[in-house]
Every structure is written in C-alpha cells, then in structure tokens.
Scaffold this active site. Structure first.
Site, PDB file in Angstrom:
ATOM      1  N   LYS A  83      34.220  28.273  35.521  1.00  0.00           N
ATOM      2  CA  LYS A  83      34.746  28.639  36.409  1.00  0.00           C
ATOM      3  C   LYS A  83      35.032  27.856  37.188  1.00  0.00           C
ATOM      4  O   LYS A  83      34.608  27.249  38.416  1.00  0.00           O
ATOM      5  CB  LYS A  83      34.836  29.948  36.829  1.00  0.00           C
ATOM      6  CG  LYS A  83      35.790  30.658  36.920  1.00  0.00           C
ATOM      7  CD  LYS A  83      35.926  31.818  37.167  1.00  0.00           C
ATOM      8  CE  LYS A  83      37.044  32.844  37.621  1.00  0.00           C
ATOM      9  NZ  LYS A  83      36.396  34.240  38.084  1.00  0.00           N
TER      10      LYS A  83
HETATM   11  C1  E4P Z   1      39.233  37.219  38.624  1.00  0.00           C
HETATM   12  O1  E4P Z   1      38.012  36.394  37.583  1.00  0.00           O
HETATM   13  C2  E4P Z   1      38.739  36.969  39.944  1.00  0.00           C
HETATM   14  O2  E4P Z   1      36.952  37.389  40.230  1.00  0.00           O
HETATM   15  C3  E4P Z   1      39.642  38.870  40.412  1.00  0.00           C
HETATM   16  O3  E4P Z   1      39.593  39.094  39.618  1.00  0.00           O
HETATM   17  C4  E4P Z   1      40.535  38.254  42.178  1.00  0.00           C
HETATM   18  O4  E4P Z   1      40.269  40.216  41.851  1.00  0.00           O
HETATM   19  P1  E4P Z   1      40.655  40.057  43.063  1.00  0.00           P
HETATM   20  O5  E4P Z   1      42.161  39.487  43.723  1.00  0.00           O
HETATM   21  O6  E4P Z   1      40.800  41.476  43.428  1.00  0.00           O
HETATM   22  O7  E4P Z   1      39.581  38.961  44.858  1.00  0.00           O
END
Ligand code: E4P
Length: 217
Positions: A83
């Site tokens: 990522k």
């Molecule tokens: C996606 O890969 C992220 O880890 C995640 O969806 C972020 O979500 P949040 O806005 O609830 O932290």
C-alpha cells in the site's frame, strides 16, 4: 463485489474468514498501532488467514525508501499487496512494483483525477476514502461514481476499493455503482448480516415450532 475487512485484529479476521465471505484484508499504520503487535509478525499471520490480498502500507515518503520497505513487506507472503500513498513518490513506487508483478493498493485517494493517475501508474487497487470525504463536506459516493465512469471509459483494470466505509449504506451505494471491492471495519461487516425483521421472524417461527412439540433428527 469483493469484501475486505479493514483491521489488523487477527481474531476478528479469523472469525469473519470463517463465513467464507471474506476476500481480503486492508491494514494501515493506525490499525497496526491499534493491534499493538509487531508489524511483520501480524501481517504474516493475517496472510495465513485469508488467501486474498492483504494490504500492508509503507511509511517512507520518498521513492527509494518506499522501495526498500516494499522489498521487506513483499517477502512476507505471496498475497501481500503493497500500500502506497497517492503522492508522486507513491505512484513512482506503484509503477515500479506493478511492472515487477507485485500487487499495489494506492491509498488516500480523494479525487477522481488522483484515481486516474493511479490507474495510469498500473495500480492493482485504488482506495478512495468515502467516510473521510463525507466528513469534510464532500460527496464520497459521487467520487466512486466518477472513478467508475472514468475507469470504464478507458477500460482500466485498476480495481476500485471503496475505503473508509462507515455504514451499510456506503456498502449498498458502492455495490449499486459497481465498485469492485469495499473494505470496512469488522463491526460494519457484521452489521450487514442483521435485520430487525430477520430476528423477529426467527423468534416467531421458533415460538410456533415449540408448540408442535417436534424435533428435527
Ligand atoms: C483503507 O485501506 C483504510 O485503512 C481505511 O478504510 C481508512 O478508514 P478510516 O477513515 O475509518 O480510518
């Protein structure tokens, strides 16, 4: 639509994987901190719990640093998906890794033009954050619809991974738009199984069944 769970809690992942409905896992540095475990160790364990992609995020901000970290992360297991953030260095890293056959999830996407750049960089997944978008007065689901339209216009293979999902309506809208994947916290996924009328129906059927005095088997 594929379902990923957004957590580094291995008990939750194992529990949801047992439903047979889990297609992958996403983590981020905040979720790793919340799990309170060694990053490499917990990522290895997660990779053994699901056969689909497991996103593990780099923390370096420069291309060389990201490549060094990706090298460590991709050795963990074949289903690791690196990522990277949607920055110039992140997309340089995306291009290099995907050209080499490594899965890449480009994260922190907040505009359709950013998503276009990620597709051009060969991203396996683009992660638009709908919840954080909504929180800041934008329309998260409109962003998903725009990306779907653009990707379909040019037949990009990058999968739209709807992230920062907060509730079932996000999941419903993502599926209606034709997003490829959604990732949500365990509680949101568990909430999808629930309906008050399902519970009420079971209660009524069981009450009537008890009156028959019968047993199955
Ligand atoms: C996606 O890969 C992220 O880890 C995640 O969806 C972020 O979500 P949040 O806005 O609830 O932290």
């Amino acid at each position: 639509m594929k379902f990923f769970v957004d957590t580094a809690d291995t008990a939750d992942i194992a529990d949801l994987a047992a439903t047979g409905l889990l297609d992958g896992v996403t983590t981020n540095p905040s979720l790793i901190a919340k799990a309170g475990r060694d990053f490499i160790e917990v990522t290895r364990e997660i990779c053994g719990l699901v056969s689909g992609p497991v996103s593990a995020e780099v923390v370096a901000l420069d291309h060389e640093g990201m490549m060094r970290e990706a090298e460590v992360l991709r050795k963990i297991a074949d289903n690791v998906c690196i990522k990277v953030p949607l920055t110039i260095d992140g997309l340089k890293t995306c291009k290099a890794l995907t050209s080499d056959g490594t899965m890449v999830n480009v994260t922190l996407c907040f505009s359709a033009t950013q998503a276009l750049l990620a597709a051009k960089a060969g991203a396996s997944f683009i992660s638009p954050f709908v919840g954080r978008h909504d929180d800041n007065g934008f329309d998260g689901m409109q962003l998903i619809a725009d990306i779907r339209l653009i990707y379909d216009n040019y037949d990009y293979g990058t999968e739209i991974l709807v992230a920062s999902v907060r509730h079932g309506i996000h999941v419903l809208e993502a599926a209606k738009i034709g997003a490829d994947v959604m990732t949500a916290p365990p509680a949101v996924i568990r909430g999808l199984f629930k309906h008050v009328l399902t519970d009420k129906g079971i209660e009524g059927f069981l009450a009537d069944w008890a009156k028959t005095g019968q047993a199955i088997g």
